[in-house]
Design an enzyme around this catalytic site. Structure first.
Site, PDB file in Angstrom:
ATOM      1  CG  ASP A 110      -1.925  -1.036   1.214  1.00  0.00           C
ATOM      2  OD1 ASP A 110      -2.684  -1.157   2.179  1.00  0.00           O
ATOM      3  OD2 ASP A 110      -1.975  -1.768   0.211  1.00  0.00           O
ATOM      4  CD  GLU A 169       6.646  -1.276  -2.904  1.00  0.00           C
ATOM      5  OE1 GLU A 169       7.828  -1.586  -2.826  1.00  0.00           O
ATOM      6  OE2 GLU A 169       5.743  -2.104  -3.161  1.00  0.00           O
ATOM      7  CE1 TYR A 170      -3.535   3.300  -4.495  1.00  0.00           C
ATOM      8  CE2 TYR A 170      -3.029   1.924  -6.400  1.00  0.00           C
ATOM      9  CZ  TYR A 170      -3.852   2.830  -5.752  1.00  0.00           C
ATOM     10  OH  TYR A 170      -4.982   3.277  -6.375  1.00  0.00           O
ATOM     11  CG  ASP A 171      -0.930   5.097  -0.138  1.00  0.00           C
ATOM     12  OD1 ASP A 171      -1.006   4.951   1.076  1.00  0.00           O
ATOM     13  OD2 ASP A 171      -1.844   4.766  -0.921  1.00  0.00           O
ATOM     14  CB  SER A 229      -9.320 -20.432 -16.089  1.00  0.00           C
ATOM     15  OG  SER A 229     -10.024 -21.032 -15.052  1.00  0.00           O
ATOM     16  CD  GLU A 242      -3.627 -24.097 -29.436  1.00  0.00           C
ATOM     17  OE1 GLU A 242      -3.752 -23.099 -28.701  1.00  0.00           O
ATOM     18  OE2 GLU A 242      -4.544 -24.541 -30.133  1.00  0.00           O
ATOM     19  CE  LYS A 272      -2.037 -21.575 -18.973  1.00  0.00           C
ATOM     20  NZ  LYS A 272      -1.890 -20.208 -18.599  1.00  0.00           N
ATOM     21  CG  ASP A 310       2.790 -15.262 -18.615  1.00  0.00           C
ATOM     22  OD1 ASP A 310       1.611 -15.050 -18.252  1.00  0.00           O
ATOM     23  OD2 ASP A 310       3.765 -15.145 -17.865  1.00  0.00           O
ATOM     24  NE  ARG A 325     -10.767 -16.017 -17.870  1.00  0.00           N
ATOM     25  CZ  ARG A 325     -11.037 -16.105 -16.573  1.00  0.00           C
ATOM     26  NH1 ARG A 325     -10.761 -15.104 -15.773  1.00  0.00           N
ATOM     27  NH2 ARG A 325     -11.590 -17.188 -16.073  1.00  0.00           N
ATOM     28  CD  GLU A 327      -3.175 -15.128 -23.146  1.00  0.00           C
ATOM     29  OE1 GLU A 327      -4.296 -15.622 -23.439  1.00  0.00           O
ATOM     30  OE2 GLU A 327      -2.763 -15.010 -21.990  1.00  0.00           O
ATOM     31  CE1 TYR A 363      -6.981 -18.654 -26.152  1.00  0.00           C
ATOM     32  CE2 TYR A 363      -4.774 -17.785 -26.389  1.00  0.00           C
ATOM     33  CZ  TYR A 363      -5.962 -17.846 -25.697  1.00  0.00           C
ATOM     34  OH  TYR A 363      -6.133 -17.101 -24.567  1.00  0.00           O
ATOM     35  CE  LYS A 366      -6.198 -24.682 -26.719  1.00  0.00           C
ATOM     36  NZ  LYS A 366      -6.342 -23.492 -27.569  1.00  0.00           N
ATOM     37  CE  LYS A 393       0.758 -22.418 -14.523  1.00  0.00           C
ATOM     38  NZ  LYS A 393       0.299 -21.105 -14.803  1.00  0.00           N
ATOM     39  CB  CYS A 425       4.186  -1.424  20.573  1.00  0.00           C
ATOM     40  SG  CYS A 425       3.664  -3.096  21.022  1.00  0.00           S
ATOM     41  CB  CYS A 437       1.598  -7.301  18.692  1.00  0.00           C
ATOM     42  SG  CYS A 437       1.589  -5.839  19.715  1.00  0.00           S
TER      43      CYS A 437
HETATM   44  S1  IVH Z   1      -7.405 -21.954 -24.734  1.00  0.00           S
HETATM   45  C1  IVH Z   1     -11.122 -22.095 -21.844  1.00  0.00           C
HETATM   46  N1  IVH Z   1      -4.965 -21.717 -25.616  1.00  0.00           N
HETATM   47  O1  IVH Z   1      -4.312 -19.267 -20.478  1.00  0.00           O
HETATM   48  C2  IVH Z   1     -10.006 -21.152 -22.073  1.00  0.00           C
HETATM   49  N2  IVH Z   1      -5.577 -20.489 -23.677  1.00  0.00           N
HETATM   50  O2  IVH Z   1      -4.652 -20.186 -17.750  1.00  0.00           O
HETATM   51  C3  IVH Z   1      -9.626 -21.158 -23.534  1.00  0.00           C
HETATM   52  N3  IVH Z   1      -3.806 -19.059 -22.796  1.00  0.00           N
HETATM   53  O3  IVH Z   1      -7.393 -17.739 -19.908  1.00  0.00           O
HETATM   54  C4  IVH Z   1      -8.228 -20.864 -23.642  1.00  0.00           C
HETATM   55  N4  IVH Z   1      -2.296 -19.552 -24.310  1.00  0.00           N
HETATM   56  O4  IVH Z   1      -5.792 -16.615 -21.529  1.00  0.00           O
HETATM   57  C5  IVH Z   1      -5.846 -21.353 -24.676  1.00  0.00           C
HETATM   58  N5  IVH Z   1      -2.871 -21.569 -26.557  1.00  0.00           N
HETATM   59  C6  IVH Z   1      -3.734 -21.201 -25.616  1.00  0.00           C
HETATM   60  C7  IVH Z   1      -3.411 -20.277 -24.597  1.00  0.00           C
HETATM   61  C8  IVH Z   1      -4.364 -19.950 -23.643  1.00  0.00           C
HETATM   62  C9  IVH Z   1      -2.557 -18.832 -23.238  1.00  0.00           C
HETATM   63  C10 IVH Z   1      -4.365 -18.418 -21.586  1.00  0.00           C
HETATM   64  C11 IVH Z   1      -5.800 -18.000 -21.702  1.00  0.00           C
HETATM   65  C12 IVH Z   1      -6.483 -18.616 -20.503  1.00  0.00           C
HETATM   66  C13 IVH Z   1      -5.334 -18.895 -19.613  1.00  0.00           C
HETATM   67  C14 IVH Z   1      -5.673 -19.985 -18.629  1.00  0.00           C
END
Ligand code: IVH
Length: 689
Positions: free
Chosen positions: A39, A41-43, A88, A122, A124, A126, A145, A185, A237, A301, A325, A422, A437
């Site tokens: 907070d 740093e935010y302030d 998600s 695919e 993922k 970031d 989103r 993304e 995607y 997928k 991950k 204190c 405390c």
């Molecule tokens: S499919 C049902 N494909 O990861 C969600 N998501 O941790 C459909 N993301 O909210 C998403 N790369 O923003 C899909 N190749 C990819 C992705 C991807 C990144 C993100 C997406 C999602 C988040 C979930």
């Protein structure tokens, strides 16, 4: 940072940068409850912005966070309810878990061991998820989103990405009529990000921390011209709502997107079976380091859309897809010291001070150590070389000590028996992991209580941040929340960094807090276990603080939604003489202690127009925008009754993703079923009408 010699141009850039940073932190704080900065740093950011806006009034703007602080600060955008919720993905961390995913899918589909399921793997990305709606082939809107159900409209910002066509070409294999929603993304490539930072450094500006946060902040800029200057990129995607039929496989959907000129990631693999998926995982573990954008894993997928249909979704995520991950990024650094932070309830949290180290896109210099047990269990000593880990967006933590690097100079941490603030006694209640405390007048606690009192869901006192509260308490100007109403203009004007106008604003903010709803006040008192929702429940039953003070524990427990723990805590709070005296002083200062008309249970009249009045409703599955409790509360506030199970008496079922047997039963009984988006529409219609 010294701004005293900024040119007008530099000031403009700095102001925009501050606004953007503040919006970004607001978003993390209010929408994700995951602040990245303190907070304090935010302030400091807000103070700096205020100061610059005062000196360069030509850049003042109604949309500046300094103008909107205290209201919904992440606002400024129109919102849209997604026609198909943006779910998600559930995570896995080991190839074994991916194997289980494949087994689960085959079991659900009734496939034997030899019958392989084809997948698409695919990257993922970031970045930041967005959705883009085309209507009859024209870009209609783009949105974030948001909470999955409702997102912010950022159409103008998305239009600045040149790769996104304003119109879809005809003859690419998609009927140009109707809706066609694509999802993907937005991100920034490393090279572009570095160039951007280089420019900033040359201008004497703070470089951005990492591409992801910069992308998020950029998409939240209210001026698309500024967005156009940022090197945003995008990969699509998925398809959301669509009126024209899709090809049979995801792989072909991606090819369709390519033909439509919608950018997709060429780094994708079609895998005929699990083994090919596992091979893809293995090769990406190292190959990912070569990419010029951030990824935090892979997405696996099911390829056939018909199978996806059959598999459906769990509460928050589809069953046909999983994220793998990559292992969290770790780094080695030195632990310089351990600081104890004291919160408003007296709870003490140890925090590690680290030699700054760069991990997963940002520099880390602090990490949480949770509590004394944790320090002991990991045998963490001051001076140790430690491994820290930052996974996704969680607060960094100390994983372990590298004992072989000890020199013998390291000092085991002796947990103090006295409060670092204190000097009062620290006490560890039986069965609890935290030390507390026990001195209720400990300045750290007093400050914490005042900050809580002033916070947004409590009394919402604009301008009463960390720095001011520190000075007020340390300077002996305020000893408790009632003391706020005794502050004078002179006292405030004498504080550091407090201009006259800010002093007046703060006084006005304090004055306005006198008229907050009773539920806000009850929450603001900081009674243990009483959150905003609990406070609202209490107010529905009691029309004044006096009635609440007079209530017995049994009576309290009888309120639907109020448990024994809350009831006892409320009793204990008001049983204390000093708390009752505090209430008397608030009363003396004209603070509202009565229920406001809008807080009262709904009148018969109000109920007449409510679509929930007299109806028995069942919430099932997961809601994205609110907790189930909140949904039930809102139904109750509109005269409905929330029940736990579906029967012939049920009038309405609100079903979120993952709804199972209750939904099935409702279907069989022919009960009206609506989704969350419709639920929200009705709630809003009822509240507005
Ligand atoms: S499919 C049902 N494909 O990861 C969600 N998501 O941790 C459909 N993301 O909210 C998403 N790369 O923003 C899909 N190749 C990819 C992705 C991807 C990144 C993100 C997406 C999602 C988040 C979930």
């Amino acid at each position: 940072m010294s701004n005293s010699r900024l040119s007008v141009e530099e000031a403009a850039i700095r102001i925009e940068s501050l606004r953007e940073q503040i919006r970004h932190h607001d978003e993390l704080y209010y929408r994700h409850a995951a602040p990245e900065i303190t907070d304090r740093e935010y302030d400091a950011l807000v103070d700096e912005l205020r100061e610059l806006e005062k000196r360069f009034p030509q850049f003042s703007s109604e949309a500046s966070p300094t103008e909107t602080v205290g209201s919904d600060r992440a606002e400024g955008f129109e919102t849209v309810v997604h026609p198909v919720p943006m779910l998600s993905i559930s995570n896995t961390y080991t190839p074994g878990e991916v194997r289980e995913f494949d087994e689960r899918i085959r079991r659900l589909l009734g496939r034997g061991e030899k019958e392989a399921i084809p997948y698409v793997v695919e990257l993922k990305i970031d970045g930041v998820a967005v959705t883009i709606m085309y209507q009859d082939g024209r870009l209609e809107y783009a949105a974030t989103r948001g909470d999955g159900v409702r997102g912010d409209l950022i159409t103008a910002n998305i239009r600045t990405i040149h790769k996104i066509p304003a119109r879809l070409p005809e003859g690419a294999g998609l009927a140009p009529r109707g809706r066609f929603e694509v999802r993907g993304e937005v991100f920034m490539r490393h090279g572009e990000f570095q160039k951007l930072n280089q420019q900033r450094i040359e201008l004497g500006l703070e470089p951005f921390a990492n591409p992801r946060n910069t992308t998020a902040g950029t998409l939240k800029l209210l001026d698309a011209r500024l967005v156009a200057e940022r090197p945003l990129d995008i990969f699509l995607y998925a398809v959301g709502a669509h009126d024209a039929p899709l090809p049979a496989r995801h792989w072909e959907v991606l090819e369709l997107l390519d033909r439509l000129g919608l950018p997709t990631n060429p780094e994708r693999r079609r895998c005929e079976n699990l083994d090919e998926v596992l091979a893809a995982i293995e090769s990406w573990e190292t190959a990912r380091k070569e990419l010029d954008y951030d990824t935090d894993g892979l997405v696996i997928k099911v390829d056939e859309l018909a199978l996806r249909e059959e598999l459906g979704a769990r509460s928050k995520s589809p069953r046909w897809m999983i994220a793998y991950k990559f292992s969290a990024e770790q780094a080695q650094t030195r632990l310089h010291g351990i600081e104890l932070q004291v919160g408003r309830t007296g709870a003490v949290t140890p925090v590690a001070h680290l030699e700054p180290v760069f991990v997963a896109g940002s520099t880390i210099s602090r990490a949480t150590l949770h509590n004394a047990d944790e320090i002991e269990r990991k045998d963490i000593r001051v001076g140790d070389t430690v491994i820290i880990e930052k996974g996704g967006d969680v607060i960094p933590k100390v994983v372990r000590v590298i004992e072989s690097l000890r020199t013998g100079q390291e000092a085991p941490f002796v947990y103090p028996t006295e409060c670092p603030v204190c000097g009062g006694g620290l006490h560890r209640p039986e069965g609890e992991a935290v030390h507390r405390c026990i001195n209720a007048s400990c300045p750290a606690q007093v400050k914490g209580r005042i900050l809580h009192y002033a916070s947004r869901n409590a009394m919402d006192i604009d301008g009463l941040g960390d720095k001011i509260v520190d000075q007020l308490v340390d300077g002996g100007h305020v000893e408790d929340i009632a003391g706020l109403y005794e502050l004078t203009r002179e006292q405030l004007a004498g504080l550091e960094r407090m201009a006259e106008k800010s002093a007046d604003n703060l006084l006005r903010g304090i004055d306005e807090s006198r008229r907050r709803p009773l539920a806000n006040l009850i929450y603001a008192l900081g009674i243990r276990f009483v959150g905003s929702a609990g406070a609202r429940l209490l107010v529905r039953r009691y029309a004044s603080i006096d009635a609440l003070i007079a209530a017995g524990e049994e009576e309290l427990t009888a309120i639907d939604g109020v448990g024994e723990v809350v009831a006892r805590s409320v009793r204990e709070f008001f049983a204390e003489e000093k708390n009752r005296r505090l209430i008397e002083r608030l009363r003396m200062h004209g603070v509202n202690l009565e229920r406001l008309p809008e807080e009262a249970p709904p009148s018969a009249e109000a109920l007449a127009g409510s679509p929930f009045a007299g109806k028995t409703c069942v919430l099932t599955g997961k809601l994205e925008t609110m907790s189930r409790e909140e949904g039930e509360e809102r139904i109750a506030a509109l005269g409905g009754k929330a029940a736990g199970s579906v029967s012939k008496k049920t009038d309405l079922v609100i079903a979120g993703p993952g709804a199972g047997s209750k939904l099935e039963k409702a279907r069989q009984l022919g009960i009206e079923i609506i989704d969350e988006a419709e639920f929200i529409r009705r709630l809003e219609a009822a509240a507005g009408g």
